[in-house]
Motif scaffolding. Structure first.
Motif, PDB file in Angstrom:
ATOM      1  N   VAL A  10     -18.453  16.593  -4.840  1.00 30.04           N
ATOM      2  CA  VAL A  10     -18.331  16.007  -6.187  1.00 30.04           C
ATOM      3  C   VAL A  10     -19.194  14.817  -6.131  1.00 30.04           C
ATOM      4  O   VAL A  10     -19.828  14.428  -5.346  1.00 30.04           O
ATOM      5  N   GLU A  11     -19.092  14.322  -7.521  1.00 37.11           N
ATOM      6  CA  GLU A  11     -20.126  13.119  -7.592  1.00 37.11           C
ATOM      7  C   GLU A  11     -19.758  12.122  -6.955  1.00 37.11           C
ATOM      8  O   GLU A  11     -18.658  11.473  -6.765  1.00 37.11           O
ATOM      9  N   GLY A  12     -20.657  11.490  -6.073  1.00 36.65           N
ATOM     10  CA  GLY A  12     -20.620  10.472  -5.087  1.00 36.65           C
ATOM     11  C   GLY A  12     -19.592  10.811  -3.803  1.00 36.65           C
ATOM     12  O   GLY A  12     -19.471  10.006  -3.032  1.00 36.65           O
ATOM     13  N   GLY A  13     -19.373  11.967  -3.533  1.00 35.83           N
ATOM     14  CA  GLY A  13     -18.556  12.332  -2.480  1.00 35.83           C
ATOM     15  C   GLY A  13     -18.078  13.535  -2.091  1.00 35.83           C
ATOM     16  O   GLY A  13     -18.737  14.638  -2.687  1.00 35.83           O
ATOM     17  N   VAL A  14     -16.946  13.702  -1.762  1.00 38.42           N
ATOM     18  CA  VAL A  14     -16.612  15.323  -1.422  1.00 38.42           C
ATOM     19  C   VAL A  14     -14.948  15.308  -1.737  1.00 38.42           C
ATOM     20  O   VAL A  14     -14.208  14.297  -1.417  1.00 38.42           O
ATOM     21  N   LEU A  90     -10.080   6.065  13.585  1.00 34.24           N
ATOM     22  CA  LEU A  90      -9.010   7.253  13.442  1.00 34.24           C
ATOM     23  C   LEU A  90      -7.891   6.414  12.590  1.00 34.24           C
ATOM     24  O   LEU A  90      -7.154   7.418  11.882  1.00 34.24           O
ATOM     25  N   GLU A  91      -7.312   5.322  12.380  1.00 35.71           N
ATOM     26  CA  GLU A  91      -6.584   4.954  11.652  1.00 35.71           C
ATOM     27  C   GLU A  91      -6.975   4.930  10.178  1.00 35.71           C
ATOM     28  O   GLU A  91      -6.143   5.333   9.125  1.00 35.71           O
ATOM     29  N   ARG A  92      -8.317   4.625   9.835  1.00 37.70           N
ATOM     30  CA  ARG A  92      -8.794   4.799   8.413  1.00 37.70           C
ATOM     31  C   ARG A  92      -8.577   6.188   8.271  1.00 37.70           C
ATOM     32  O   ARG A  92      -8.383   6.884   6.894  1.00 37.70           O
ATOM     33  N   VAL A  93      -8.978   7.226   8.968  1.00 33.91           N
ATOM     34  CA  VAL A  93      -9.034   8.747   8.799  1.00 33.91           C
ATOM     35  C   VAL A  93      -7.431   9.172   8.675  1.00 33.91           C
ATOM     36  O   VAL A  93      -7.106   9.848   7.651  1.00 33.91           O
ATOM     37  N   ARG A  94      -6.627   8.611   9.247  1.00 34.71           N
ATOM     38  CA  ARG A  94      -5.065   8.967   9.201  1.00 34.71           C
ATOM     39  C   ARG A  94      -4.404   8.528   7.863  1.00 34.71           C
ATOM     40  O   ARG A  94      -3.660   9.293   7.262  1.00 34.71           O
ATOM     41  N   ALA A  95      -5.183   7.302   7.363  1.00 28.58           N
ATOM     42  CA  ALA A  95      -4.547   6.770   6.321  1.00 28.58           C
ATOM     43  C   ALA A  95      -4.935   7.740   5.112  1.00 28.58           C
ATOM     44  O   ALA A  95      -3.956   7.982   4.104  1.00 28.58           O
ATOM     45  N   ARG A  96      -6.082   8.116   4.970  1.00 31.95           N
ATOM     46  CA  ARG A  96      -6.720   8.918   4.174  1.00 31.95           C
ATOM     47  C   ARG A  96      -5.850  10.491   4.089  1.00 31.95           C
ATOM     48  O   ARG A  96      -5.642  10.914   3.083  1.00 31.95           O
ATOM     49  N   TRP A  97      -5.810  10.887   5.388  1.00 33.69           N
ATOM     50  CA  TRP A  97      -5.319  12.040   5.724  1.00 33.69           C
ATOM     51  C   TRP A  97      -3.910  12.275   5.264  1.00 33.69           C
ATOM     52  O   TRP A  97      -3.441  13.171   4.510  1.00 33.69           O
ATOM     53  N   GLN A  98      -3.214  11.149   5.215  1.00 35.47           N
ATOM     54  CA  GLN A  98      -1.713  11.198   4.759  1.00 35.47           C
ATOM     55  C   GLN A  98      -1.428  10.800   3.183  1.00 35.47           C
ATOM     56  O   GLN A  98      -0.323  10.752   2.703  1.00 35.47           O
ATOM     57  N   GLY A  99      -2.637  10.575   2.719  1.00 38.44           N
ATOM     58  CA  GLY A  99      -2.434  10.110   1.169  1.00 38.44           C
ATOM     59  C   GLY A  99      -2.095  11.221   0.236  1.00 38.44           C
ATOM     60  O   GLY A  99      -1.819  12.525   0.546  1.00 38.44           O
ATOM     61  N   HIS A 107     -19.260   9.648   0.936  1.00 42.22           N
ATOM     62  CA  HIS A 107     -20.086  10.232   2.192  1.00 42.22           C
ATOM     63  C   HIS A 107     -19.892   9.396   3.433  1.00 42.22           C
ATOM     64  O   HIS A 107     -19.804   9.908   4.430  1.00 42.22           O
ATOM     65  N   ALA A 108     -19.602   8.165   3.451  1.00 46.61           N
ATOM     66  CA  ALA A 108     -19.426   7.382   4.699  1.00 46.61           C
ATOM     67  C   ALA A 108     -17.982   7.775   5.235  1.00 46.61           C
ATOM     68  O   ALA A 108     -17.967   8.173   6.375  1.00 46.61           O
ATOM     69  N   GLU A 109     -17.073   8.159   4.256  1.00 45.64           N
ATOM     70  CA  GLU A 109     -15.685   8.737   4.880  1.00 45.64           C
ATOM     71  C   GLU A 109     -16.053  10.091   5.342  1.00 45.64           C
ATOM     72  O   GLU A 109     -15.280  10.252   6.343  1.00 45.64           O
ATOM     73  N   VAL A 110     -16.628  10.692   4.908  1.00 48.52           N
ATOM     74  CA  VAL A 110     -16.890  12.190   5.492  1.00 48.52           C
ATOM     75  C   VAL A 110     -17.418  12.160   6.710  1.00 48.52           C
ATOM     76  O   VAL A 110     -17.024  12.576   7.643  1.00 48.52           O
ATOM     77  N   ASP A 111     -18.613  10.954   7.091  1.00 48.48           N
ATOM     78  CA  ASP A 111     -19.001  10.926   8.341  1.00 48.48           C
ATOM     79  C   ASP A 111     -17.871  10.469   9.357  1.00 48.48           C
ATOM     80  O   ASP A 111     -17.843  11.084  10.676  1.00 48.48           O
ATOM     81  N   GLU A 112     -16.953   9.728   8.891  1.00 49.98           N
ATOM     82  CA  GLU A 112     -15.796   9.335   9.620  1.00 49.98           C
ATOM     83  C   GLU A 112     -14.971  10.447  10.163  1.00 49.98           C
ATOM     84  O   GLU A 112     -14.369  10.698  11.260  1.00 49.98           O
TER      85      GLU A 112
END
Length: 164
Positions: A10-14, A90-99, A107-112
């Motif tokens: 999507v525009e600016g990310g995924v 891992l905590e940043r990914v988990r926070a988004r995972w559960q959101g 794109h930076a979050e995709v890398d993580e």
């Protein structure tokens, strides 16, 4: 959604979507991995490699031979454990995972997410998880890679169809 885990550019990310089952199973794996990366946990990244007794180091299990000799491998893990066992990532990914769903990643979050899923896959392998769990982890990583770089793989079955 065509599978348990999808990622579309999507525009600016995924934009990421996943089934409840996928979110639950991999959410638990991310939590277990995050808890393992605490100082004081006997599985944590060579914190006390010579006083660990019967407990294997998680990072030694995830990255068993990263150098030609066992001493060089331990030295490498000791030098790089804060990056290899990055609990904050891992905590940043988990926070988004559960959101909320769908999840919109930069794109930076995709890398993580790709890095975190790689660690989950290695955890599954180290813990002799079912091969299907390992396969789904690899597929999720590949899906994320293709969402940001569709020409990464040269095999025709990996290419995304584009409409013009």
């Amino acid at each position: 959604m065509t599978g348990p885990f999808t990622a579309e550019p999507v525009e600016g990310g995924v934009r990421v979507e996943m089934t409840r089952w996928f979110a639950w199973v991999f959410g638990r794996a991310l939590r277990r991995l995050s808890l393992s990366y605490r100082h004081g946990n006997p599985l944590y990244a060579l914190q006390r490699p010579f006083r660990m007794g019967r407990h294997a180091s998680l990072l030694q299990g995830l990255y068993p031979e990263v150098a030609p000799s066992p001493k060089e491998s331990k030295d490498f893990l000791r030098r790089h454990r804060d990056v290899l066992a990055d609990r904050a990532l891992l905590e940043r990914v988990r926070a988004r995972w559960q959101g909320r769903r769908p999840i919109l990643l930069t794109h930076a979050e995709v890398d993580e997410w790709i890095a975190a899923l790689g660690q989950v896959r290695l955890l599954f392998e180290a813990r002799s998880a079912p091969k299907t769990a390992i396969m789904w982890t690899s597929l999720a990583q590949e899906t994320l890679v293709l969402a940001v770089a569709p020409d990464t793989f040269t095999e025709p079955h990996h290419q995304r169809e584009t409409t013009t």
